[in-house]
Design an enzyme around this catalytic site. Structure first.
Site, PDB file in Angstrom:
ATOM      1  N   GLY A  40       0.684  -1.279  -0.231  1.00  0.00           N
ATOM      2  CA  GLY A  40      -0.012  -0.042  -0.110  1.00  0.00           C
ATOM      3  C   GLY A  40       0.722   1.423  -0.194  1.00  0.00           C
ATOM      4  O   GLY A  40       0.152   2.363  -0.390  1.00  0.00           O
ATOM      5  N   VAL A  42       3.672   4.885   0.944  1.00  0.00           N
ATOM      6  CA  VAL A  42       2.810   5.704   1.756  1.00  0.00           C
ATOM      7  C   VAL A  42       1.930   6.187   1.850  1.00  0.00           C
ATOM      8  O   VAL A  42       1.042   5.978   2.792  1.00  0.00           O
ATOM      9  CB  VAL A  42       3.600   6.980   1.186  1.00  0.00           C
ATOM     10  CG1 VAL A  42       3.565   8.009   1.854  1.00  0.00           C
ATOM     11  CG2 VAL A  42       5.567   6.792   1.098  1.00  0.00           C
ATOM     12  N   LYS A  52      -6.754  11.015   5.793  1.00  0.00           N
ATOM     13  CA  LYS A  52      -7.702  11.884   5.947  1.00  0.00           C
ATOM     14  C   LYS A  52      -8.874  10.788   7.046  1.00  0.00           C
ATOM     15  O   LYS A  52     -10.002  11.778   7.320  1.00  0.00           O
ATOM     16  CB  LYS A  52      -8.538  11.092   4.751  1.00  0.00           C
ATOM     17  CG  LYS A  52      -8.126  11.639   3.417  1.00  0.00           C
ATOM     18  CD  LYS A  52      -7.095  12.169   2.985  1.00  0.00           C
ATOM     19  CE  LYS A  52      -6.341  13.232   3.594  1.00  0.00           C
ATOM     20  NZ  LYS A  52      -5.087  13.496   2.374  1.00  0.00           N
ATOM     21  N   ILE A 187       0.473  19.006   2.189  1.00  0.00           N
ATOM     22  CA  ILE A 187       0.399  18.438   3.205  1.00  0.00           C
ATOM     23  C   ILE A 187       0.085  19.570   4.868  1.00  0.00           C
ATOM     24  O   ILE A 187      -0.025  18.758   5.267  1.00  0.00           O
ATOM     25  CB  ILE A 187       1.839  17.474   3.561  1.00  0.00           C
ATOM     26  CG1 ILE A 187       1.431  16.125   2.234  1.00  0.00           C
ATOM     27  CG2 ILE A 187       1.848  16.586   4.635  1.00  0.00           C
ATOM     28  CD1 ILE A 187       2.984  15.781   2.343  1.00  0.00           C
ATOM     29  N   GLU A 206       5.903  29.716   4.185  1.00  0.00           N
ATOM     30  CA  GLU A 206       5.925  29.513   3.221  1.00  0.00           C
ATOM     31  C   GLU A 206       7.085  30.411   2.544  1.00  0.00           C
ATOM     32  O   GLU A 206       6.969  31.013   2.928  1.00  0.00           O
ATOM     33  CB  GLU A 206       4.495  29.181   3.073  1.00  0.00           C
ATOM     34  CG  GLU A 206       4.468  29.134   1.527  1.00  0.00           C
ATOM     35  CD  GLU A 206       5.261  28.227   0.628  1.00  0.00           C
ATOM     36  OE1 GLU A 206       5.075  26.754   1.081  1.00  0.00           O
ATOM     37  OE2 GLU A 206       6.396  27.947  -0.154  1.00  0.00           O
ATOM     38  N   PHE A 274       9.775  16.785  -1.600  1.00  0.00           N
ATOM     39  CA  PHE A 274       9.792  14.977  -1.826  1.00  0.00           C
ATOM     40  C   PHE A 274      10.765  15.062  -2.860  1.00  0.00           C
ATOM     41  O   PHE A 274      11.045  15.575  -3.934  1.00  0.00           O
ATOM     42  CB  PHE A 274       8.788  14.062  -1.759  1.00  0.00           C
ATOM     43  CG  PHE A 274       7.231  14.186  -1.273  1.00  0.00           C
ATOM     44  CD1 PHE A 274       7.520  12.635   0.164  1.00  0.00           C
ATOM     45  CD2 PHE A 274       6.864  14.922  -0.546  1.00  0.00           C
ATOM     46  CE1 PHE A 274       6.451  13.543   0.922  1.00  0.00           C
ATOM     47  CE2 PHE A 274       5.494  14.641   0.018  1.00  0.00           C
ATOM     48  CZ  PHE A 274       5.506  13.335   1.022  1.00  0.00           C
ATOM     49  N   ALA A 321      -1.448  10.178  -5.514  1.00  0.00           N
ATOM     50  CA  ALA A 321      -1.523   8.608  -5.241  1.00  0.00           C
ATOM     51  C   ALA A 321      -1.991   8.902  -6.924  1.00  0.00           C
ATOM     52  O   ALA A 321      -2.047   7.324  -7.688  1.00  0.00           O
ATOM     53  CB  ALA A 321      -2.527   8.230  -4.368  1.00  0.00           C
ATOM     54  N   HIS A 447     -31.507  18.296  -6.360  1.00  0.00           N
ATOM     55  CA  HIS A 447     -31.288  20.185  -5.899  1.00  0.00           C
ATOM     56  C   HIS A 447     -31.872  19.227  -4.211  1.00  0.00           C
ATOM     57  O   HIS A 447     -32.684  18.817  -4.139  1.00  0.00           O
ATOM     58  CB  HIS A 447     -32.532  20.418  -6.862  1.00  0.00           C
ATOM     59  CG  HIS A 447     -32.409  21.608  -5.222  1.00  0.00           C
ATOM     60  ND1 HIS A 447     -31.537  23.410  -4.858  1.00  0.00           N
ATOM     61  CD2 HIS A 447     -33.781  22.328  -4.491  1.00  0.00           C
ATOM     62  CE1 HIS A 447     -32.295  23.585  -4.178  1.00  0.00           C
ATOM     63  NE2 HIS A 447     -33.314  23.322  -3.682  1.00  0.00           N
TER      64      HIS A 447
HETATM   65  C1  LIG Z   1       0.977  13.236   4.967  1.00  0.00           C
HETATM   66  C2  LIG Z   1       0.904  12.621   3.356  1.00  0.00           C
HETATM   67  C3  LIG Z   1      -0.386  13.235   2.280  1.00  0.00           C
HETATM   68  C4  LIG Z   1      -1.033  12.342   1.765  1.00  0.00           C
HETATM   69  N1  LIG Z   1      -2.157  12.426   1.176  1.00  0.00           N
HETATM   70  C5  LIG Z   1      -2.772  12.564  -0.561  1.00  0.00           C
HETATM   71  C6  LIG Z   1      -3.858  12.575  -0.374  1.00  0.00           C
HETATM   72  O1  LIG Z   1      -4.748  12.914  -0.383  1.00  0.00           O
HETATM   73  N2  LIG Z   1      -3.792  12.300  -1.962  1.00  0.00           N
HETATM   74  C7  LIG Z   1      -2.816  11.737  -2.704  1.00  0.00           C
HETATM   75  O2  LIG Z   1      -4.017  11.750  -3.913  1.00  0.00           O
HETATM   76  N3  LIG Z   1      -1.880  12.147  -2.174  1.00  0.00           N
HETATM   77  C8  LIG Z   1      -1.763  11.619  -1.140  1.00  0.00           C
HETATM   78  N4  LIG Z   1      -0.352  11.802  -1.021  1.00  0.00           N
HETATM   79  C9  LIG Z   1       0.794  11.239  -1.170  1.00  0.00           C
HETATM   80  C10 LIG Z   1       0.746   9.839  -1.634  1.00  0.00           C
HETATM   81  O3  LIG Z   1       0.874   9.523  -0.978  1.00  0.00           O
HETATM   82  C11 LIG Z   1       1.695   9.648  -3.069  1.00  0.00           C
HETATM   83  O4  LIG Z   1       1.697  10.526  -3.840  1.00  0.00           O
HETATM   84  C12 LIG Z   1       1.473   7.677  -3.124  1.00  0.00           C
HETATM   85  O5  LIG Z   1       1.825   7.548  -1.641  1.00  0.00           O
HETATM   86  C13 LIG Z   1       2.948   7.548  -4.613  1.00  0.00           C
HETATM   87  O6  LIG Z   1       2.611   6.341  -4.767  1.00  0.00           O
HETATM   88  P1  LIG Z   1       4.200   5.440  -5.673  1.00  0.00           P
HETATM   89  O7  LIG Z   1       3.152   3.924  -5.012  1.00  0.00           O
HETATM   90  O8  LIG Z   1       4.597   6.121  -6.402  1.00  0.00           O
HETATM   91  O9  LIG Z   1       4.901   5.575  -3.500  1.00  0.00           O
HETATM   92  P2  LIG Z   1       4.790   4.695  -2.198  1.00  0.00           P
HETATM   93  O10 LIG Z   1       3.713   5.405  -2.540  1.00  0.00           O
HETATM   94  O11 LIG Z   1       5.532   5.479  -1.766  1.00  0.00           O
HETATM   95  O12 LIG Z   1       5.197   3.791  -2.863  1.00  0.00           O
HETATM   96  C14 LIG Z   1       6.716   3.203  -2.810  1.00  0.00           C
HETATM   97  C15 LIG Z   1       6.783   1.894  -2.141  1.00  0.00           C
HETATM   98  O13 LIG Z   1       8.073   1.326  -2.380  1.00  0.00           O
HETATM   99  C16 LIG Z   1       8.314   0.324  -1.854  1.00  0.00           C
HETATM  100  N5  LIG Z   1      10.394   0.837  -2.555  1.00  0.00           N
HETATM  101  C17 LIG Z   1      11.000   1.421  -2.263  1.00  0.00           C
HETATM  102  N6  LIG Z   1      12.453   0.630  -2.731  1.00  0.00           N
HETATM  103  C18 LIG Z   1      11.598   0.160  -2.824  1.00  0.00           C
HETATM  104  C19 LIG Z   1      13.333  -1.018  -2.962  1.00  0.00           C
HETATM  105  N7  LIG Z   1      14.485  -0.844  -3.266  1.00  0.00           N
HETATM  106  N8  LIG Z   1      12.818  -2.192  -2.800  1.00  0.00           N
HETATM  107  C20 LIG Z   1      11.137  -2.440  -2.813  1.00  0.00           C
HETATM  108  N9  LIG Z   1      10.195  -1.999  -2.232  1.00  0.00           N
HETATM  109  C21 LIG Z   1      10.193  -0.264  -2.251  1.00  0.00           C
HETATM  110  C22 LIG Z   1       8.443   1.242  -0.063  1.00  0.00           C
HETATM  111  O14 LIG Z   1       8.215   1.061   0.535  1.00  0.00           O
HETATM  112  C23 LIG Z   1       6.524   2.281  -0.441  1.00  0.00           C
HETATM  113  O15 LIG Z   1       5.915   1.093   0.496  1.00  0.00           O
HETATM  114  C24 LIG Z   1       0.169  12.249   0.341  1.00  0.00           C
HETATM  115  C25 LIG Z   1       1.592  11.751   1.166  1.00  0.00           C
HETATM  116  C26 LIG Z   1       1.524  12.674   2.343  1.00  0.00           C
HETATM  117  C27 LIG Z   1       3.126  11.956   3.523  1.00  0.00           C
END
Ligand SMILES: Cc1cc2nc3c(=O)[nH]c(=O)nc-3n(C[C@H](O)[C@H](O)[C@H](O)COP(=O)(O)OP(=O)(O)OC[C@H]3O[C@@H](n4cnc5c(N)ncnc54)[C@H](O)[C@@H]3O)c2cc1C
Length: 468
Positions: A40, A42, A52, A187, A206, A274, A321, A447
């Site tokens: 799942g 981050v 949320k 964030i 900011e 990030f 995400a 409505h």
């Molecule tokens: C507090 C917070 C709130 C957020 N709220 C929102 C929101 O409301 N809506 C939204 O759209 N986005 C939100 N985001 C952003 C969102 O979380 C990210 O854009 C999203 O998680 C990115 O997805 P991803 O799959 O690219 O990466 P990630 O979710 O970061 O997943 C990457 C995965 O790869 C794994 N990994 C890394 N390196 C390796 C390796 N070498 N080998 C194996 N596994 C590895 C990590 O452990 C991780 O599980 C929020 C972020 C934060 C921090």
């Protein structure tokens, strides 16, 4: 024993990676995903989902504490147990993560737990988490979906107790005595909303001249007004010079055109953006093009090296995400049948800030559209003129449409107010379908609903608002 062999091996099981793996498997490709920390990613574990859930608590607390007079009830002293809010958010997160585990299993995606590295073209090594041993996988296609990590400021290293990133802030069961939030993006604004609702004095610092700096200027101004009404301090156009830790407190020294200022807080949250997780994966040795840490991909999600693909935050496109998820689906489809995945127009994908009030947008701001030479028309319809919003007692904000005056199509939309993140898909769909403003205005809405504001704003561009 020969290495297990796959059509697709996905590195990282965040919303980009796990969705790509599921879609690839659905398309008949033998697929594995490698995850070093949590299924799942981050988003489900420390980001979108738990934040949320916490923000829902913030909404309830604010209503209970401040809404009694308006809604006609008395509570007396409200005793707060913030740790219960965090525990609830962990449960919500846990349910979602279990769901991902189930979906991967159901779709026959093999899951390897450990850190992945690309040893050579077509070969992935996995340092196993459980027993320290190593697996080796053969892969016809490797999809890098390793996400991103919080960027820190030079000389301001997070220590997890006084200087935090989202990782510590989202799981800690206590509230800061006072908080300084560095960064006025989504964030930062969401944590400001949460902590302020629980009575924590909050200051947002900011560097750019306004909070939500990537949004339309009107959105930033409306959010700043709403935050000020709730007592959240904002220092825009201010740069952090230093953070000094002394016992239980952290003092942040900031600098702006007006001079320097020291702000004391119990905790400092760094929410300054990030950095993609592209290092240490073996990509450089293979000649994969990486620009400032971001893996470069084309419209198919392919890198410059055949058989290596990248999706989600690690590409630095639009670190959200749902963007990663859309990239993941397109990538799987392009692997299965070249050219079949939909290309994404990143400017026109939805953006959301789940502060209170919320902000949501897609497309260009008024200034960006004008800068591109369009004859821009805008209309703004306030929630104050919407019956549902008045009934909810949530009527700060408005809906602003930015349209091409010549063709009558949408160039962007910028919304601030109650549940506006839920209103956006109607507009992105209208944009995708190439609907004109008169067509949007004539889409009859139930409505009373908040979504009537979209129809009204379209009327504003097409003959005049009805209810304003
Ligand atoms: C507090 C917070 C709130 C957020 N709220 C929102 C929101 O409301 N809506 C939204 O759209 N986005 C939100 N985001 C952003 C969102 O979380 C990210 O854009 C999203 O998680 C990115 O997805 P991803 O799959 O690219 O990466 P990630 O979710 O970061 O997943 C990457 C995965 O790869 C794994 N990994 C890394 N390196 C390796 C390796 N070498 N080998 C194996 N596994 C590895 C990590 O452990 C991780 O599980 C929020 C972020 C934060 C921090």
């Amino acid at each position: 024993m020969s290495a297990p062999s796959y059509d697709v091996v996905v590195l990282g099981a965040g919303p980009a990676g796990y969705v790509c793996a599921i879609r690839a498997a659905q398309l008949g490709l033998k697929t594995a995903v490698v995850e070093k920390e949590f299924l799942g990613g981050v988003c489900l574990n420390l980001g979108c989902i738990p934040s949320k859930a916490l923000l829902r608590n913030a909404e309830v607390i604010r209503t209970v504490r401040g809404g009694g007079k308006e809604f006609g009830f008395e509570t007396g002293e409200v005793r707060i147990d913030y740790s219960a809010a965090v525990r609830r958010s962990r449960q919500v997160s846990g349910r979602m993560v279990k769901g991902v585990e189930f979906l991967l299993k159901k779709n026959a995606v093999d899951v390897y737990r450990g850190a992945a590295r690309i040893a050579a073209a077509g070969r992935v090594e996995v340092g196993r988490t459980a027993d320290g041993a190593q697996d080796e996988l053969a892969a016809r296609n490797i999809v890098v979906a390793t996400g991103a990590q919080a960027a820190s400021l030079p000389g301001m290293t997070p220590d997890g107790s006084r200087i935090l990133t989202y990782r510590e802030a989202i799981v800690q069961e206590s509230l800061p005595s006072a908080a300084v939030i560095v960064g006025g993006g989504p964030i930062g604004l969401e944590f400001a909303t949460l902590w302020n609702a629980y009575g924590v004095p909050v200051t947002i610092v900011e560097m750019l001249p306004r909070i939500a700096p990537l949004e339309d200027e009107d959105v930033s101004a409306e959010l700043a007004r709403a935050f000020a009404r709730r007592g959240i301090q904002i220092r825009a156009g201010s740069r952090v010079r230093s953070i000094a830790i002394s016992g239980e407190s952290a003092t942040v020294e900031i600098e702006s055109d007006g001079g320097t200022e020291s702000i004391a807080g119990g905790q400092v949250l760094l929410a300054t953006g990030f950095r993609p997780n592209s290092a240490g994966l073996g990509l450089e040795a293979l000649g994969v093009e990486i620009e400032k840490g971001r893996i470069a991909v084309d419209a198919r999600m392919a890198t410059n090296v055949p058989g290596i693909w990248a999706i989600g935050d690690v590409t630095g496109k639009l670190m959200l995400a749902h963007v990663g998820t859309a990239m993941g689906i397109a990538c799987a489809e392009n692997i299965a049948a070249p050219g079949s995945g939909a290309a994404l127009d990143y400017d026109f994908l939805p953006r959301a800030i789940f502060s209170q009030p919320q902000a949501a947008s897609f497309g260009w701001t008024e200034a960006q559209a004008a800068g591109r030479g369009f004859s821009v028309q805008t209309a703004r319809f306030p929630f104050q003129a919407n019956g549902k919003a008045l009934g909810l007692g949530e009527y700060a904000g408005w809906v602003k449409l930015v349209a091409d005056g010549k063709r009558g199509t949408l160039l962007g939309a910028h919304l601030v107010g109650p549940e506006v993140t839920e209103l956006l898909p109607e507009l992105t769909l209208a944009h995708r379908a190439g609907l004109t403003v008169p067509e949007i205005a004539r889409n009859v809405h139930a409505h009373p609903t908040l979504s009537e504001t979209l129809m009204e704003a379209a009327h504003g561009l097409d003959g005049g608002y009805i209810h304003l």
